[in-house]
Write a protein that holds these residues in place. Structure first.
Motif, PDB file in Angstrom:
ATOM      1  N   ILE A  20      56.395  54.335  75.544  1.00 31.87           N
ATOM      2  CA  ILE A  20      57.154  55.529  75.933  1.00 31.87           C
ATOM      3  C   ILE A  20      56.375  56.707  75.378  1.00 31.87           C
ATOM      4  O   ILE A  20      56.257  56.852  74.149  1.00 31.87           O
ATOM      5  CB  ILE A  20      58.591  55.521  75.380  1.00 31.87           C
ATOM      6  CG1 ILE A  20      59.372  54.317  75.912  1.00 31.87           C
ATOM      7  CG2 ILE A  20      59.310  56.822  75.741  1.00 31.87           C
ATOM      8  CD1 ILE A  20      60.794  54.215  75.352  1.00 31.87           C
ATOM      9  N   SER A  21      55.821  57.537  76.247  1.00 30.87           N
ATOM     10  CA  SER A  21      54.867  58.528  75.761  1.00 30.87           C
ATOM     11  C   SER A  21      54.738  59.697  76.722  1.00 30.87           C
ATOM     12  O   SER A  21      55.347  59.724  77.791  1.00 30.87           O
ATOM     13  CB  SER A  21      53.496  57.872  75.588  1.00 30.87           C
ATOM     14  OG  SER A  21      52.950  57.545  76.865  1.00 30.87           O
ATOM     15  N   SER A  22      53.900  60.637  76.309  1.00 34.21           N
ATOM     16  CA  SER A  22      53.438  61.698  77.194  1.00 34.21           C
ATOM     17  C   SER A  22      52.175  62.302  76.597  1.00 34.21           C
ATOM     18  O   SER A  22      51.861  62.084  75.433  1.00 34.21           O
ATOM     19  CB  SER A  22      54.512  62.791  77.394  1.00 34.21           C
ATOM     20  OG  SER A  22      54.850  63.373  76.151  1.00 34.21           O
ATOM     21  N   PHE A  23      51.436  63.017  77.433  1.00 35.00           N
ATOM     22  CA  PHE A  23      50.224  63.735  77.065  1.00 35.00           C
ATOM     23  C   PHE A  23      49.046  62.801  76.764  1.00 35.00           C
ATOM     24  O   PHE A  23      48.724  61.973  77.601  1.00 35.00           O
ATOM     25  CB  PHE A  23      50.510  64.748  75.966  1.00 35.00           C
ATOM     26  CG  PHE A  23      51.543  65.755  76.418  1.00 35.00           C
ATOM     27  CD1 PHE A  23      51.311  66.576  77.513  1.00 35.00           C
ATOM     28  CD2 PHE A  23      52.787  65.827  75.802  1.00 35.00           C
ATOM     29  CE1 PHE A  23      52.272  67.471  77.975  1.00 35.00           C
ATOM     30  CE2 PHE A  23      53.754  66.728  76.247  1.00 35.00           C
ATOM     31  CZ  PHE A  23      53.489  67.542  77.330  1.00 35.00           C
ATOM     32  N   VAL A  24      48.393  62.835  75.585  1.00 37.98           N
ATOM     33  CA  VAL A  24      47.086  62.186  75.469  1.00 37.98           C
ATOM     34  C   VAL A  24      47.064  60.978  74.534  1.00 37.98           C
ATOM     35  O   VAL A  24      46.666  59.880  74.945  1.00 37.98           O
ATOM     36  CB  VAL A  24      46.007  63.200  74.995  1.00 37.98           C
ATOM     37  CG1 VAL A  24      44.645  62.521  74.848  1.00 37.98           C
ATOM     38  CG2 VAL A  24      45.909  64.362  75.976  1.00 37.98           C
ATOM     39  N   ALA A  25      47.447  61.136  73.280  1.00 37.74           N
ATOM     40  CA  ALA A  25      47.143  60.136  72.253  1.00 37.74           C
ATOM     41  C   ALA A  25      47.707  58.756  72.576  1.00 37.74           C
ATOM     42  O   ALA A  25      46.969  57.762  72.634  1.00 37.74           O
ATOM     43  CB  ALA A  25      47.649  60.614  70.889  1.00 37.74           C
ATOM     44  N   VAL A  26      49.028  58.658  72.789  1.00 38.24           N
ATOM     45  CA  VAL A  26      49.627  57.348  73.042  1.00 38.24           C
ATOM     46  C   VAL A  26      49.282  56.831  74.439  1.00 38.24           C
ATOM     47  O   VAL A  26      49.004  55.637  74.596  1.00 38.24           O
ATOM     48  CB  VAL A  26      51.140  57.382  72.776  1.00 38.24           C
ATOM     49  CG1 VAL A  26      51.804  56.069  73.191  1.00 38.24           C
ATOM     50  CG2 VAL A  26      51.392  57.633  71.289  1.00 38.24           C
ATOM     51  N   PRO A  27      49.287  57.662  75.492  1.00 38.06           N
ATOM     52  CA  PRO A  27      48.789  57.146  76.776  1.00 38.06           C
ATOM     53  C   PRO A  27      47.370  56.589  76.692  1.00 38.06           C
ATOM     54  O   PRO A  27      47.066  55.567  77.304  1.00 38.06           O
ATOM     55  CB  PRO A  27      48.859  58.374  77.693  1.00 38.06           C
ATOM     56  CG  PRO A  27      49.990  59.171  77.142  1.00 38.06           C
ATOM     57  CD  PRO A  27      49.880  59.007  75.644  1.00 38.06           C
ATOM     58  N   LEU A  28      46.497  57.247  75.917  1.00 37.73           N
ATOM     59  CA  LEU A  28      45.136  56.738  75.753  1.00 37.73           C
ATOM     60  C   LEU A  28      45.151  55.411  75.001  1.00 37.73           C
ATOM     61  O   LEU A  28      44.417  54.475  75.352  1.00 37.73           O
ATOM     62  CB  LEU A  28      44.274  57.752  75.007  1.00 37.73           C
ATOM     63  CG  LEU A  28      42.854  57.298  74.666  1.00 37.73           C
ATOM     64  CD1 LEU A  28      42.061  56.977  75.914  1.00 37.73           C
ATOM     65  CD2 LEU A  28      42.138  58.349  73.825  1.00 37.73           C
ATOM     66  N   ALA A  29      45.995  55.304  73.969  1.00 34.03           N
ATOM     67  CA  ALA A  29      46.103  54.045  73.230  1.00 34.03           C
ATOM     68  C   ALA A  29      46.570  52.926  74.152  1.00 34.03           C
ATOM     69  O   ALA A  29      46.001  51.825  74.153  1.00 34.03           O
ATOM     70  CB  ALA A  29      47.067  54.206  72.056  1.00 34.03           C
ATOM     71  N   GLY A  30      47.603  53.195  74.947  1.00 33.13           N
ATOM     72  CA  GLY A  30      48.105  52.190  75.872  1.00 33.13           C
ATOM     73  C   GLY A  30      47.075  51.785  76.895  1.00 33.13           C
ATOM     74  O   GLY A  30      46.920  50.594  77.217  1.00 33.13           O
ATOM     75  N   MET A  31      46.342  52.763  77.435  1.00 36.63           N
ATOM     76  CA  MET A  31      45.326  52.446  78.433  1.00 36.63           C
ATOM     77  C   MET A  31      44.197  51.625  77.813  1.00 36.63           C
ATOM     78  O   MET A  31      43.678  50.694  78.443  1.00 36.63           O
ATOM     79  CB  MET A  31      44.759  53.722  79.049  1.00 36.63           C
ATOM     80  CG  MET A  31      43.787  53.456  80.193  1.00 36.63           C
ATOM     81  SD  MET A  31      43.163  54.957  80.968  1.00 36.63           S
ATOM     82  CE  MET A  31      42.128  55.609  79.662  1.00 36.63           C
ATOM     83  N   THR A  32      43.816  51.950  76.582  1.00 39.89           N
ATOM     84  CA  THR A  32      42.770  51.184  75.904  1.00 39.89           C
ATOM     85  C   THR A  32      43.202  49.736  75.716  1.00 39.89           C
ATOM     86  O   THR A  32      42.416  48.800  75.947  1.00 39.89           O
ATOM     87  CB  THR A  32      42.441  51.821  74.545  1.00 39.89           C
ATOM     88  OG1 THR A  32      42.014  53.181  74.755  1.00 39.89           O
ATOM     89  CG2 THR A  32      41.350  51.058  73.825  1.00 39.89           C
ATOM     90  N   LEU A  33      44.455  49.519  75.319  1.00 35.83           N
ATOM     91  CA  LEU A  33      44.970  48.164  75.158  1.00 35.83           C
ATOM     92  C   LEU A  33      45.005  47.440  76.503  1.00 35.83           C
ATOM     93  O   LEU A  33      44.696  46.248  76.592  1.00 35.83           O
ATOM     94  CB  LEU A  33      46.361  48.207  74.529  1.00 35.83           C
ATOM     95  CG  LEU A  33      46.411  48.746  73.091  1.00 35.83           C
ATOM     96  CD1 LEU A  33      47.853  48.985  72.665  1.00 35.83           C
ATOM     97  CD2 LEU A  33      45.716  47.796  72.129  1.00 35.83           C
ATOM     98  N   ALA A  34      45.357  48.165  77.568  1.00 33.91           N
ATOM     99  CA  ALA A  34      45.355  47.565  78.904  1.00 33.91           C
ATOM    100  C   ALA A  34      43.945  47.183  79.324  1.00 33.91           C
ATOM    101  O   ALA A  34      43.723  46.120  79.921  1.00 33.91           O
ATOM    102  CB  ALA A  34      45.971  48.534  79.917  1.00 33.91           C
ATOM    103  N   GLN A  35      42.968  48.029  79.017  1.00 27.27           N
ATOM    104  CA  GLN A  35      41.580  47.725  79.375  1.00 27.27           C
ATOM    105  C   GLN A  35      41.033  46.549  78.577  1.00 27.27           C
ATOM    106  O   GLN A  35      40.073  45.908  78.998  1.00 27.27           O
ATOM    107  CB  GLN A  35      40.719  48.976  79.168  1.00 27.27           C
ATOM    108  CG  GLN A  35      41.017  50.071  80.178  1.00 27.27           C
ATOM    109  CD  GLN A  35      40.331  51.378  79.859  1.00 27.27           C
ATOM    110  OE1 GLN A  35      40.025  51.672  78.704  1.00 27.27           O
ATOM    111  NE2 GLN A  35      40.087  52.183  80.876  1.00 27.27           N
ATOM    112  N   LEU A  36      41.669  46.264  77.436  1.00 30.80           N
ATOM    113  CA  LEU A  36      41.293  45.099  76.643  1.00 30.80           C
ATOM    114  C   LEU A  36      42.047  43.843  77.068  1.00 30.80           C
ATOM    115  O   LEU A  36      41.906  42.795  76.462  1.00 30.80           O
ATOM    116  CB  LEU A  36      41.538  45.377  75.157  1.00 30.80           C
ATOM    117  CG  LEU A  36      40.545  46.345  74.499  1.00 30.80           C
ATOM    118  CD1 LEU A  36      41.053  46.778  73.139  1.00 30.80           C
ATOM    119  CD2 LEU A  36      39.170  45.699  74.378  1.00 30.80           C
ATOM    120  N   GLY A  37      42.868  43.970  78.110  1.00 33.68           N
ATOM    121  CA  GLY A  37      43.524  42.802  78.673  1.00 33.68           C
ATOM    122  C   GLY A  37      45.009  42.710  78.468  1.00 33.68           C
ATOM    123  O   GLY A  37      45.653  41.798  78.986  1.00 33.68           O
TER     124      GLY A  37
END
Length: 402
Positions: A20-37
């Protein structure tokens, strides 16, 4: 959007994260975890969070920004102000075991509340300031000191950075914290509560780079130095045809090659004798950078960009010409870089999108399009929460989900 298929070659395959997020930091963290599988389910309010329409936008009003930071996730749209909506999300978090957010102050998704339903929960919350107050990259940056040492020498007004450096750094710290918490849980069976204030990320980085320590130890503060590189030799120069270059000479070899290329060996030796300094010391090269700049600038001013590039390419000097985003996007560093994958982003169009910037066993995990808001609502509710079609239809009719 089709259900993401877990790639077993990615290290986080089988992990599910609720965001549950908005803007940069947590969306980037979530996307990085998604890119790691990992399977990452971003939960937004009906109609979207504060960043769903953030610029830049397409001509049709779709956020290019939102698509960029939510690649590879699933999207669930829920009325999180309603009790039923909160119950649905809480169940999803309990079933997933990992929750990341920067939406603070909500008791219903606090660690204390959620941990009752999942004892080994990994709960990560990014806040603004260390004292619990609100803050974003640009306000945190203003409070640390960088805007007052950024810009040309002699400038007195603050200069903000364009890159949201603390948001980006915080996002990577957050992803790293989740990975280490997963390892801890695998080893001990225990979850973790993790708090990362954006302000602390900025303070830690500033301290690690010595900008705070030099004040504590030496009593001196960093100065504005324009395009120079602190503590070593680096400077921008402009060619005869108006092209700017950045030059960095970190080592003695770099510096010797630069003086040879620019035909200034004798002049630099004379300057060294005049000032009684040894230019093999990078600190001395930094201290006397203005005089060195004057010597080197003459060569750059009398050569074209093509001549300068050819000359520098034959040396060990670290260099690059300044380029626009337009030049970068058309260059082979994008068009022929395996980091980028051509995707067909729904509602945005076809373009080259970056995946994970680290290769795994020689392969860069490919970019996966971002969902539109609520694309996966029905699938998440039916597959992950085992709700019947009638139950899902009822939730949609009531406005609890969209």
């Amino acid at each position: 959007m089709a259900d993401p298929v877990a790639d077993p070659t990615r290290p986080l395959a089988g992990v599910r994260v609720v965001e549950i997020s908005s803007f940069v930091a947590v969306p980037l963290a979530g996307m990085t975890l998604a890119q790691l599988g990992a399977e990452v389910v971003r939960v937004d309010p009906v109609g979207g969070a504060a960043d769903y329409r953030r610029w830049p936008l397409t001509d049709g009003g779709e956020s290019i920004y939102w698509a960029g930071l939510n690649k590879g996730k699933r999207s669930l749209a829920v009325d999180m102000r309603s009790e039923r909506g909160q119950q649905l999300v809480s169940r999803l978090i309990a079933g997933s075991g990992v929750f990341i957010t920067n939406v603070t102050g909500r008791q219903w998704h606090s660690y204390e509340t959620l941990q009752r339903d999942r004892a080994d929960l990994i709960h990560l919350e990014v806040s603004g300031r260390a004292d619990g107050g609100t803050g974003v990259d640009y306000t945190v940056n203003a409070a640390i000191g960088f805007p007052l040492v950024t810009g040309p020498e002699g400038w007195t007004d603050p200069v903000n950075h364009v890159l949201p450096a603390w948001d980006v750094t915080c996002g990577i710290y957050a992803a790293l914290a989740v990975v280490t918490a997963l390892r801890h849980r695998d080893a001990t069976g225990a979850g973790q509560r993790i708090g990362i204030p954006l302000e602390n990320v900025a303070l830690a980085t500033t301290g690690n780079l010595g900008l705070l320590t030099e004040l504590m130890i030496n009593g001196t503060s960093r100065e504005r130095i324009g395009n120079a590189v602190y503590g070593t030799y680096g400077q921008s120069f402009t060619s005869s045809d108006g092209v700017a270059f950045m030059i960095v000479a970190l080592t003695g070899r770099h510096f010797r090659d630069l003086t040879t290329l620019t035909g200034t060996n004798e002049a630099v030796a004379a300057l060294s004798k005049l000032l009684d300094v040894d230019f093999s010391d990078e600190g001395q090269r930094y201290r006397h950078r203005a005089a060195l700049n004057d010597l080197f600038a003459a060569w750059f001013r009398t050569h074209t960009a093509e001549e300068i590039a050819a000359g520098l390419s034959a040396t060990s000097v670290l260099w690059e010409r300044y380029r626009t985003f337009a030049e970068t996007v058309a260059s082979t560093r994008v068009t022929e870089n395996p980091l980028f994958t051509e995707i067909d982003q729904p509602r945005v169009g076809r373009y080259l999108a970056p995946g994970l910037p680290a290769s795994i066993d020689g392969v860069f995990p490919a970019a996966v399009p971002a969902p539109a808001l609520g694309d996966d609502t029905v699938a998440v509710l039916s597959q992950l929460l085992a709700l019947s079609i009638d139950e899902v239809d009822g939730l949609i009719r009531s406005g609890t989900v969209a």
